[in-house]
Design an enzyme around this catalytic site. Sequence first.
Site, PDB file in Angstrom:
ATOM      1  N   CYS A 446       0.837  -1.203   0.000  1.00 20.62           N
ATOM      2  CA  CYS A 446       0.000   0.000   0.000  1.00 20.62           C
ATOM      3  C   CYS A 446       0.870   1.251   0.000  1.00 20.62           C
ATOM      4  CB  CYS A 446      -0.931   0.003   1.217  1.00 20.62           C
ATOM      5  SG  CYS A 446      -2.038   1.435   1.267  1.00 20.62           S
ATOM      6  N   CYS A 449      -0.699   4.142   2.011  1.00 23.50           N
ATOM      7  CA  CYS A 449      -0.599   3.982   3.466  1.00 23.50           C
ATOM      8  C   CYS A 449       0.808   4.271   3.971  1.00 23.50           C
ATOM      9  CB  CYS A 449      -0.992   2.564   3.885  1.00 23.50           C
ATOM     10  SG  CYS A 449      -2.571   1.992   3.251  1.00 23.50           S
ATOM     11  N   ASP A 450       1.812   3.719   3.293  1.00 22.78           N
ATOM     12  CA  ASP A 450       3.173   3.702   3.827  1.00 22.78           C
ATOM     13  C   ASP A 450       4.166   4.579   3.072  1.00 22.78           C
ATOM     14  OD1 ASP A 450       2.212   1.801   5.608  1.00 22.78           O
ATOM     15  OD2 ASP A 450       2.724   0.139   4.291  1.00 22.78           O
TER      16      ASP A 450
END
Length: 707
Positions: A446, A449-450
Amino acid sequence: ASGVLLSHAGVSWGWIFADKGLERVPKALRMAGSRLLVLLLVIAAQVCSIGARPTVRNIKTHSEFTKFLKHHAEVTGLPVVIDYFSDGCGPCRMVAPHYKNMAEQFKDKAVFAKVDINFNRETASHQMISSMPTFQFYLFGKKRDQFSGADTNRIMSMTQQLVREAETKNVEVTFEALQAFYKEHAPDKAAEMDDKKLQDILTKAGKGGGLGHYQLVKALKKKYDGKAPKTRPRQVVAEGGKSEGKAGDAKPNAQAGKAKVENNKPNLHLATIEQMEAEIKKRKEEEEEKKAEAETDDDEPHFPIYLPENRTLIRGAEQVVIIGSGPAGLSAAVYAARAGLKPVVAAPAIGGQLQGKGVDVENYPGVNMSTGPNLVYEMQLQAAQFGAVFEQEMVTMLDISKRPFTVQTNDSTIQTHSVIIATGADSRWLGVPGEWEHRGGGVSSCATCDGFLYSDKHVVVVGGGDAAMEDALVLARTSTSVKVLHRRNSFRASKVLADRVLAHPKIEVVWDTTVELFEGKKVRVLPNGMAVELAEDGSVVEENYAKMRVKEIKERLDSAGISYTGVKEKDELVKVLKGAISEALSPAGDEGGGVPAEMEERNSLTRVKVKNVKTGKVSDISASAAFVAIGHDPNTKMVKGQLDLDDNNYIVVKPGSSKTSVEGVFASGDVADHVYRQAITSAGTGAMAALDAERWLSEQGYCSPAA
């Protein structure tokens, strides 16, 4: 008389009174000043209406989180307690009232805050929160403890411990006290030091008191046989700059009192119109921020939560339970709710794959300039508006072998007459050596997300479809460089996305290449959040500080909440960094009673070993992170053996419908679609599933009168 006290650009404006102020303003400024005074009085009224700050502060952004910790580390010195929660988490709801009561109990002694992981994903990800509720404890910017679970006794015990430590260490040495100390115990040194040198000592120790002043007292005690300057409790200063606490037993001197009186004399004539307007703008921004902050003190869930005691069952069961919270599940929820079926949406509030898309959604009709998370949020609001309720827990078991069906989550068991399965598909992994070991340490699926964790770093993306293109474009915003590794010599992604990737100056495509191995280093995560590299024998590897950039040093200090106020030179910053690492590695001393959190060890990616499929050549690519985007596998494990699945484990539905091999069970979205796999097609099949479920429930006589 009411009024406001202003100070801007070195000009003390004093009290401007509503009933007399204009008479004291020079005539040349009366006309312009009158308009500004009206605005100032409006601001003053806003100040009075805002009231006290919230008992538990709701931190909505990562920027706010960083500023919050820094403020209480450098300005107030108060302990900070943070609760990471979710509306749908049962233990989170259980502990919330106790947490708020503790915040009331420790008012003015500790600061309590909360982070909703569904809405402030950046902070939750940055802090590596993996379960809920999770509680963190900070003092003077350093993380002192962290644990998961609704353990109110531990929250109370740790808070009491930090409050006691803060009361001991959060002190202030005044200029007068330091001056008197040197005159009494070191007269020779006092004769050598002028006021500036004394003030420099206090400034170096920290503005307004705190840990630096405590350490100053400790050092002087050691040097002068137990003798030290008198201290007073540190004054607690609000984020707006206003003192909220008493200054202990120290009294202001006559000169200070005189200065205060002087400052209260109106001298508006010294300020320009521009300064007045700038002050008004500044005050407005401060009060708007305070007002917004005050409005966040609520423990009400964002969406209606499933509570069994509040449900009206039809013949002993719910009419329909929807498993999944992506476009398919939420579309089904909207249609089912509007049909009066009062659906229960059972799934974590993560919104499926669409929740992880940070790029704008451009191919969903009627949606312009909106990201995936925003679109999911609007869908949730719409479903809630028409009567859907949310059980925001993972479904652990589904039994459709007998009626009514049983849906079991971590917190509840729900009986239902029909089920709509919209569980989507999970990211597919490469399965190469080192991939599992480095997940969470550089290997991710992701980018949204990261990705921000690897700002200004070199990263790679593996894949050639739309997901890989979107990840590469997201990462290119913050990373130094992005290499896209693809096993073929052309992309299978849409032309628009592929063209953007190929034209982007920070993205390089490596064709005909597969990943052979992920390699890295082992690191230890210290209690303050910093990471140090470990050698094979477990010892800490000495870092090469000479190669570090000032920006990198500051980022590491910021991430750990370590203050470096007034430090600008690289050598001095390195000293602060070394000191923070050394202190975190050392066992806790016996003075503060602090118990550091257990040190975590994990792997950190440094390079990716790749192979050219045409030449067979193997080479290394240096990278701090690798994002795998090679497709998805349907989430059908819970229905395997209960429903008909195809060779790739997708649910088989009857042509032209969402009906599965079991009556009353319907499927929608990617869990039953291995061809299109788009947000819009998932939403369409979600609507189909709700309509099919409504017809089936009506035929069976399971619908409520409202339906």
